[in-house]
Design an enzyme around this catalytic site. Structure first.
Site, PDB file in Angstrom:
ATOM      1  N   GLY A   1     -23.802   4.396  -1.121  1.00  0.00           N
ATOM      2  CA  GLY A   1     -22.999   4.825  -1.444  1.00  0.00           C
ATOM      3  C   GLY A   1     -22.733   3.412  -3.252  1.00  0.00           C
ATOM      4  N   LYS A   2     -21.608   4.171  -3.219  1.00  0.00           N
ATOM      5  CA  LYS A   2     -21.712   2.988  -4.946  1.00  0.00           C
ATOM      6  C   LYS A   2     -21.536   1.566  -5.007  1.00  0.00           C
ATOM      7  CE  LYS A   2     -17.684   5.000  -5.593  1.00  0.00           C
ATOM      8  NZ  LYS A   2     -17.052   6.302  -4.611  1.00  0.00           N
ATOM      9  N   VAL A   3     -21.255   0.930  -3.598  1.00  0.00           N
ATOM     10  CA  VAL A   3     -21.045  -0.414  -2.906  1.00  0.00           C
ATOM     11  C   VAL A   3     -22.726  -0.544  -2.757  1.00  0.00           C
ATOM     12  CG1 VAL A   3     -20.321  -2.311  -2.069  1.00  0.00           C
ATOM     13  CG2 VAL A   3     -18.556  -0.629  -2.983  1.00  0.00           C
ATOM     14  N   GLY A   4     -23.088   0.223  -2.273  1.00  0.00           N
ATOM     15  CA  GLY A   4     -24.389  -0.147  -1.489  1.00  0.00           C
ATOM     16  C   GLY A   4     -26.060  -0.406  -2.840  1.00  0.00           C
TER      17      GLY A   4
ATOM     18  N   GLY B   1     -25.475   2.642   4.272  1.00  0.00           N
ATOM     19  CA  GLY B   1     -24.341   2.969   3.063  1.00  0.00           C
ATOM     20  C   GLY B   1     -24.994   2.846   1.637  1.00  0.00           C
TER      21      GLY B   1
ATOM     22  N   LYS C   1       0.639  -1.032   0.014  1.00  0.00           N
ATOM     23  CA  LYS C   1      -0.053   0.232  -0.164  1.00  0.00           C
ATOM     24  C   LYS C   1       1.013   0.968   0.244  1.00  0.00           C
ATOM     25  CE  LYS C   1      -4.350   0.773   0.440  1.00  0.00           C
ATOM     26  NZ  LYS C   1      -5.440   0.017   1.052  1.00  0.00           N
TER      27      LYS C   1
END
Ligand SMILES: NC(=O)c1ccc[n+]([C@@H]2O[C@H](COP(=O)([O-])OP(=O)(O)OC[C@H]3O[C@@H](n4cnc5c(N)ncnc54)[C@H](O)[C@@H]3O)[C@@H](O)[C@H]2O)c1
Length: 360
Positions: free
Chosen positions: A185-188, A183, A83
């Protein structure tokens, strides 16, 4: 040990390599952490964040790179864990020169580390970084990349949830279950669609009014509740944390009514020991880094030349991995979080060891 002063001690954390990178003119200060290359080149995103201190930046990169080694090992990738962090406010200092300087440092590692997006870095940034290095993934589709990783992240979370449902209720489906998504969002959003397709009832919440409006207009059958507090206390079978980290903490776990927790958010366990509290309450927790690996599977696929169907097949196998972890947890009498760590360490040791067989 680097070009700017350090206050932490990576040697004691077991990392293979920690590289400090600085380009004074563009303002770049980056740290690349390589935890393990036992399974292959280290892969993990670049976090661009205004850390309060260099010590905080170092602590974060050491922690995150170790986590990626475990995640990549259980995602069945031939990749190790790494990372990077860029220390600074992306709103103020992000520039073409800074990103390209960073790309040259990534290139200088000659393929020991592949980078990707993380908090504060986006697909467009990876396109710029990739002008200086062959080792940037998560690029845009126009530049040979895989694009939005949340599609396969959501698919993988859904697979993990199916495996948990099979373990608890005997059948790998969410049909007829009430799933609480925190949530949207994009994933939810993608996860909600998979759940509804599977016949689940969805209860959801989001702090953002636009996300709530999306649910009202796109999926009017979704029940919206005021906040996450109300969600965890409601009559749900499955809790899916898809917002921020620390969702499973001393406030939520004691009141949680769900029998299963499976979600996309990173670092769901707020502190060590909380996995034991979940287990004691009879709540099955599928480790976050196992079920949310669809995104890293997607960017890893890009290294071979992105093929969506192949990547989706790999993300579908999160079902099998989750099932294996839940069985191992039962066999060894430990929480799934502990079983997952053991399985990852086993793969790193057993497969990593094969490099000792010399080919010439
Ligand atoms: N996108 C990926 O491919 C990916 C991969 C692995 C892990 N994750 C993790 O999954 C989580 C969701 O990722 P995303 O890409 O959908 O992020 P996102 O920013 O698109 O969505 C997060 C959503 O959570 C909402 N939210 C924030 N605080 C909240 C709260 N207190 N209560 C309810 N809702 C709240 C936000 O308004 C937003 O709509 C993050 O933790 C992320 O690190 C994402």
């Amino acid at each position: 040990m680097g070009v700017f002063a350090s206050t932490d001690d990576p040697v004691s954390t077991g990392h293979e390599q920690v590289v400090f990178c600085q380009d004074k003119q563009s303002g770049l200060k980056a740290i690349i952490g390589i935890y393990s290359t036992a399974l292959g080149p280290a892969l993990g995103g670049t976090r661009f964040y205004p850390y309060a201190s260099e010590a905080d930046a170092l602590a974060d990169v050491l922690d995150l790179s170790r986590g990626m080694a475990y995640k990549n090992a259980l995602a069945n990738l031939d990749l190790g864990g790494g990372k990077a962090v860029i220390w600074g406010d992306p709103e103020k200092i992000k520039s073409e020169a800074l990103l390209r300087a960073y790309g040259r440092f990534v290139e200088s590692l000659n393929g020991r580390y592949y980078t990707a997006c993380d908090v504060g870095t986006y697909v467009a940034d990876m396109d710029v970084i990739a002008r200086e290095t062959r080792y940037a993934t998560g690029r845009s589709v126009e530049h040979g990349g895989a694009g939005d990783s949340s599609i396969l992240t959501a698919w993988g979370v859904f697979q993990g949830m199916r495996a948990a449902a099979e373990h608890v209720w005997g059948s790998p489906t969410l049909s007829g279950r009430r799933v609480g998504v925190s949530g949207l969002g994009k994933v939810g959003k993608y996860l909600t669609a998979h759940l509804l397709d599977d016949g689940a009832e969805v209860v959801a919440t989001d702090v953002n009014p636009r996300a709530r409006e999306w649910a009202r207009t796109t999926h009017p059958q979704v029940t919206l509740v005021d906040d996450t507090e109300a969600l965890v206390a409601s009559d749900i079978d499955v809790y899916a944390p898809c917002a921020l980290g620390g969702a499973l903490n001393d406030d939520t776990v004691p009141v949680l009514r769900a029998k299963v927790v499976t979600g996309a958010a990173n670092n769901q366990l707020a502190h060590p020991g909380i996995e034991k509290v979940l287990a004691d309450r009879g709540i099955l927790y599928t480790p976050d880094y196992v079920v949310n690996a669809g995104g890293v599977i997607q960017v890893a696929d890009e290294i071979e030349g992105f093929n969506f169907d192949r990547a989706k097949l790999r993300a579908t196998r999160i079902f099998d991995t989750t099932r294996q972890i839940l069985r191992l947890a039962d066999d060894e009498g430990v929480p799934p979080a502990v079983a997952a760590d053991r399985l990852a360490e086993r793969r790193m040791a057993e497969v990593g060891r094969l490099r000792a067989i010399h080919l010439r």
